[in-house]
Motif scaffolding. Sequence first.
Motif, PDB file in Angstrom:
ATOM      1  N   GLU A   1       3.085 -86.965  42.597  1.00 33.79           N
ATOM      2  CA  GLU A   1       3.126 -88.409  42.366  1.00 33.79           C
ATOM      3  C   GLU A   1       1.742 -89.002  42.176  1.00 33.79           C
ATOM      4  OE1 GLU A   1       3.881 -88.102  46.935  1.00 33.79           O
ATOM      5  OE2 GLU A   1       3.936 -86.811  45.158  1.00 33.79           O
ATOM      6  N   PHE A   2       0.701 -88.170  42.342  1.00 36.23           N
ATOM      7  CA  PHE A   2      -0.675 -88.623  42.164  1.00 36.23           C
ATOM      8  C   PHE A   2      -1.319 -87.943  40.952  1.00 36.23           C
ATOM      9  CE2 PHE A   2      -0.124 -89.328  46.794  1.00 36.23           C
ATOM     10  CZ  PHE A   2      -0.375 -90.687  46.820  1.00 36.23           C
ATOM     11  N   ALA A   3      -2.198 -88.685  40.285  1.00 39.43           N
ATOM     12  CA  ALA A   3      -2.867 -88.145  39.100  1.00 39.43           C
ATOM     13  C   ALA A   3      -3.723 -86.925  39.434  1.00 39.43           C
ATOM     14  CB  ALA A   3      -3.732 -89.233  38.459  1.00 39.43           C
TER      15      ALA A   3
ATOM     16  N   LEU B   1      10.611 -86.845  33.529  1.00 35.15           N
ATOM     17  CA  LEU B   1      11.472 -87.045  34.703  1.00 35.15           C
ATOM     18  C   LEU B   1      11.366 -85.867  35.661  1.00 35.15           C
ATOM     19  CD1 LEU B   1      13.648 -88.533  36.295  1.00 35.15           C
ATOM     20  CD2 LEU B   1      15.369 -87.462  34.811  1.00 35.15           C
ATOM     21  N   CYS B   2      11.343 -84.655  35.136  1.00 33.25           N
ATOM     22  CA  CYS B   2      11.294 -83.485  36.023  1.00 33.25           C
ATOM     23  C   CYS B   2       9.930 -83.306  36.683  1.00 33.25           C
ATOM     24  CB  CYS B   2      11.691 -82.219  35.270  1.00 33.25           C
ATOM     25  SG  CYS B   2      10.524 -81.659  34.010  1.00 33.25           S
TER      26      CYS B   2
ATOM     27  N   ARG C   1      11.779 -86.731  43.514  1.00 32.57           N
ATOM     28  CA  ARG C   1      13.095 -87.380  43.506  1.00 32.57           C
ATOM     29  C   ARG C   1      13.059 -88.819  44.016  1.00 32.57           C
ATOM     30  NH1 ARG C   1      13.833 -81.997  44.329  1.00 32.57           N
ATOM     31  NH2 ARG C   1      15.433 -81.003  43.018  1.00 32.57           N
ATOM     32  N   LYS C   2      12.146 -89.119  44.904  1.00 28.07           N
ATOM     33  CA  LYS C   2      12.075 -90.476  45.451  1.00 28.07           C
ATOM     34  C   LYS C   2      11.728 -91.511  44.381  1.00 28.07           C
ATOM     35  CE  LYS C   2       7.240 -89.973  46.936  1.00 28.07           C
ATOM     36  NZ  LYS C   2       6.309 -89.938  48.109  1.00 28.07           N
ATOM     37  N   LEU C   3      11.251 -91.067  43.215  1.00 29.01           N
ATOM     38  CA  LEU C   3      10.881 -91.984  42.132  1.00 29.01           C
ATOM     39  C   LEU C   3      11.940 -92.069  41.036  1.00 29.01           C
ATOM     40  CD1 LEU C   3       7.089 -91.103  41.707  1.00 29.01           C
ATOM     41  CD2 LEU C   3       8.087 -93.059  42.897  1.00 29.01           C
ATOM     42  N   TRP C   4      13.027 -91.325  41.169  1.00 26.25           N
ATOM     43  CA  TRP C   4      14.018 -91.288  40.092  1.00 26.25           C
ATOM     44  C   TRP C   4      14.680 -92.640  39.845  1.00 26.25           C
ATOM     45  CZ3 TRP C   4      16.980 -86.026  40.984  1.00 26.25           C
ATOM     46  CH2 TRP C   4      16.119 -84.969  40.655  1.00 26.25           C
ATOM     47  N   ALA C   5      15.028 -93.351  40.893  1.00 30.23           N
ATOM     48  CA  ALA C   5      15.656 -94.669  40.707  1.00 30.23           C
ATOM     49  C   ALA C   5      14.702 -95.626  40.005  1.00 30.23           C
ATOM     50  CB  ALA C   5      16.099 -95.237  42.053  1.00 30.23           C
ATOM     51  N   ASP C   6      13.416 -95.552  40.344  1.00 26.37           N
ATOM     52  CA  ASP C   6      12.415 -96.393  39.682  1.00 26.37           C
ATOM     53  C   ASP C   6      12.281 -96.010  38.203  1.00 26.37           C
ATOM     54  OD1 ASP C   6      11.939 -97.653  42.092  1.00 26.37           O
ATOM     55  OD2 ASP C   6      10.218 -96.401  42.592  1.00 26.37           O
TER      56      ASP C   6
ATOM     57  N   THR D   1      16.799 -77.015  41.745  1.00 25.20           N
ATOM     58  CA  THR D   1      15.541 -76.555  42.309  1.00 25.20           C
ATOM     59  C   THR D   1      15.044 -77.524  43.383  1.00 25.20           C
ATOM     60  OG1 THR D   1      14.413 -77.663  40.489  1.00 25.20           O
ATOM     61  CG2 THR D   1      14.815 -75.318  40.246  1.00 25.20           C
ATOM     62  N   ILE D   2      14.793 -77.001  44.558  1.00 20.88           N
ATOM     63  CA  ILE D   2      14.340 -77.841  45.667  1.00 20.88           C
ATOM     64  C   ILE D   2      12.864 -78.174  45.499  1.00 20.88           C
ATOM     65  CG2 ILE D   2      14.085 -78.002  48.158  1.00 20.88           C
ATOM     66  CD1 ILE D   2      16.976 -78.001  47.122  1.00 20.88           C
ATOM     67  N   LYS D   3      12.085 -77.147  45.174  1.00 13.87           N
ATOM     68  CA  LYS D   3      10.656 -77.361  45.004  1.00 13.87           C
ATOM     69  C   LYS D   3      10.338 -77.617  43.541  1.00 13.87           C
ATOM     70  CE  LYS D   3       9.083 -74.635  48.974  1.00 13.87           C
ATOM     71  NZ  LYS D   3       8.194 -73.527  49.425  1.00 13.87           N
ATOM     72  N   GLY D   4       9.272 -78.327  43.319  1.00 15.75           N
ATOM     73  CA  GLY D   4       8.852 -78.623  41.957  1.00 15.75           C
ATOM     74  C   GLY D   4       7.436 -79.157  41.980  1.00 15.75           C
ATOM     75  N   PRO D   5       6.964 -79.581  40.836  1.00 12.09           N
ATOM     76  CA  PRO D   5       7.667 -79.638  39.562  1.00 12.09           C
ATOM     77  C   PRO D   5       7.760 -78.272  38.865  1.00 12.09           C
ATOM     78  CG  PRO D   5       5.436 -80.491  39.350  1.00 12.09           C
ATOM     79  CD  PRO D   5       5.631 -80.184  40.792  1.00 12.09           C
ATOM     80  N   PRO D   6       8.773 -78.113  37.964  1.00 16.15           N
ATOM     81  CA  PRO D   6       9.739 -79.138  37.570  1.00 16.15           C
ATOM     82  C   PRO D   6      10.843 -79.322  38.614  1.00 16.15           C
ATOM     83  CG  PRO D   6      10.178 -77.107  36.388  1.00 16.15           C
ATOM     84  CD  PRO D   6       8.930 -76.870  37.173  1.00 16.15           C
ATOM     85  N   PHE D   7      11.243 -80.575  38.796  1.00 12.01           N
ATOM     86  CA  PHE D   7      12.330 -80.919  39.702  1.00 12.01           C
ATOM     87  C   PHE D   7      13.621 -81.034  38.883  1.00 12.01           C
ATOM     88  CE2 PHE D   7       8.505 -82.769  41.652  1.00 12.01           C
ATOM     89  CZ  PHE D   7       8.582 -82.250  42.940  1.00 12.01           C
ATOM     90  N   GLY D   8      14.577 -80.178  39.172  1.00  8.32           N
ATOM     91  CA  GLY D   8      15.833 -80.212  38.444  1.00  8.32           C
ATOM     92  C   GLY D   8      16.736 -81.337  38.929  1.00  8.32           C
ATOM     93  N   ILE D   9      17.533 -81.860  38.016  1.00  9.53           N
ATOM     94  CA  ILE D   9      18.494 -82.903  38.339  1.00  9.53           C
ATOM     95  C   ILE D   9      19.886 -82.399  37.968  1.00  9.53           C
ATOM     96  CG2 ILE D   9      18.347 -84.072  36.087  1.00  9.53           C
ATOM     97  CD1 ILE D   9      18.527 -86.744  37.629  1.00  9.53           C
TER      98      ILE D   9
END
Length: 218
Positions: free
Chosen positions: A12-14, A136-137, A141-146, A170-178
């Motif tokens: 979530e950070f650059a 998105l991936c 996950r906490k940012l998906w709704a945003d 996939t639990i760990k990421g990225p990539p985070f699967g949906i």
Amino acid sequence: MSAEKPRHQRPEFADFWDQRFQNGITPWEAGQAPQLLCEFAVRYEQAHPLGGPPGTRPGSSSVRWRVLVPGCGSAWDAAFLAQRGWETTALDFSAGAIESARATLGERWPGTLLCADFFTFDPGTPFDVIYERAFLCALPRKLWADYAQRMAQLLRPGGLLAGYFFFGETIKGPPFGILPQQLENLLTPHCTRREDRPVDNSLPVFAGSERWQVWQRN
């Protein structure tokens, strides 16, 4: 209680992405625009001729299709769209990604390249199309709704969110699967799915888990 991870280990950070670009660890980069994007661009242009009849994008022949490429990385996809005459905005919050994008695009690129936060930048005018590829991936996950809310804000009514979506558990990421139902729950309050097809030429990091989808803003 475990200590919080440093920023360069948190996507979530650059800092996380800066380190990967600096070290050349970018398995999501294809070095060219993918086939389904190329096909989509042609279909969209044919369906929305510039200066066309009512029901197409309003405006004269000088008005171009406006597209946003969030999480643009090295910007190969943005370069392709701009070459076709699209008014292209490529955005990434990673300075390392922007540096790589500049190398791809060159000094004479006609589009807009922004080092900015997708969730807070002001484009001025909504977009006709937002292109999704490995964005998105890349988000926890906490940012998906945003993400879903922001897509709705940035697309004009009738506009399209089009691209590659990474599915899985996939639990760990990225990539985070949906999961398919999770994506539907995210997007259907504001959008309607218009296209869904499998992808048979994914990059190895996404192989077997991608689908091409197009969602239209209600």
